[in-house]
Design an enzyme around this catalytic site. Structure first.
Site, PDB file in Angstrom:
ATOM      1  CG  ASP A   1      -1.798   1.206   1.311  1.00  0.00           C
ATOM      2  OD1 ASP A   1      -2.191   1.735   0.255  1.00  0.00           O
ATOM      3  OD2 ASP A   1      -2.105   1.648   2.441  1.00  0.00           O
TER       4      ASP A   1
ATOM      5  CD  GLU B   1      -4.638   1.592  -2.529  1.00  0.00           C
ATOM      6  OE1 GLU B   1      -4.762   2.831  -2.463  1.00  0.00           O
ATOM      7  OE2 GLU B   1      -4.844   0.821  -1.575  1.00  0.00           O
TER       8      GLU B   1
ATOM      9  CG  ASP C   1      -0.708   3.070   6.301  1.00  0.00           C
ATOM     10  OD1 ASP C   1      -1.399   3.535   5.382  1.00  0.00           O
ATOM     11  OD2 ASP C   1      -0.308   3.746   7.265  1.00  0.00           O
TER      12      ASP C   1
END
Length: 185
Positions: free
Chosen positions: A7, A72, A144
């Site tokens: 991420d 992502e 996260d």
């Protein structure tokens, strides 16, 4: 299959690693790489912060030996400067992964949230709770790290289908721009 989820973020990049054997998922590790609390690196020192991300992800790959990665896809937000900075952090992460010859899959936050919670607009707390439940963790992962684990789980569920599709018909990379025939990505 060992999957590393990333991420990306310029201040905090989450990572999560799972093992996948069939439908069985097993937690391996998770955490964050922070660029804001490093001695000698200021918030305005973008190249040094990107280096921290690149090296940190490289260390994770060397330590845990994942076989695939999921990252992502950056969304465009209201502030274009923030979007550009996030894109550079994502680029450092992608470069670290491909420099270790890892195949990289990309998913949007909406795709990950839908895969993990069933709701594409799920809150961070919902993602944390579902990741904790799916991986049978003793406590909630950080936000996260939970997103990164969610990306790894999403890829664990999607990868077999994508492999089957690829065996039936070769998957074509999209062409971007029209610079001398386009650029594959």
């Amino acid at each position: 299959m060992r999957i590393l989820g990333i991420d990306p973020g310029l201040q905090t990049t989450g990572f999560g690693i799972i093992d996948c054997q069939g439908a069985q998922l097993r937690y391996v590790a998770s955490g964050t790489i922070r660029t804001t609390r490093t001695p000698g690196v200021t918030l305005g020192d973008l190249p040094a912060r990107l280096k921290i991300l690149f090296q940190g992800i490289g260390e994770i790959v060397q330590q845990y030996q994942p076989t695939q990665a999921a990252v992502e896809i950056v969304f465009v937000n209201v502030n274009p400067q923030s979007t550009l900075l996030l894109g550079q952090a994502r680029g450092a992460a992608l470069t670290a992964l491909v420099s270790h010859d890892l195949p990289v899959a990309e998913y949007t936050a909406l795709q990950m949230k839908k895969a993990i919670t069933g709701n594409g607009r799920a809150a961070k707390a919902q993602i944390q709770a579902m990741v904790q439940h799916m991986l049978q963790l003793p406590g909630l992962p950080g936000p996260d790290a939970a997103d990164a684990l969610g990306l790894a789980i999403t890829h664990a569920h999607a990868a077999p289908m994508l492999q089957r599709l690829g065996s039936v018909s070769p998957l074509q990379r999209r062409q971007h721009a029209m610079l001398k025939g386009g650029r594959a990505y």
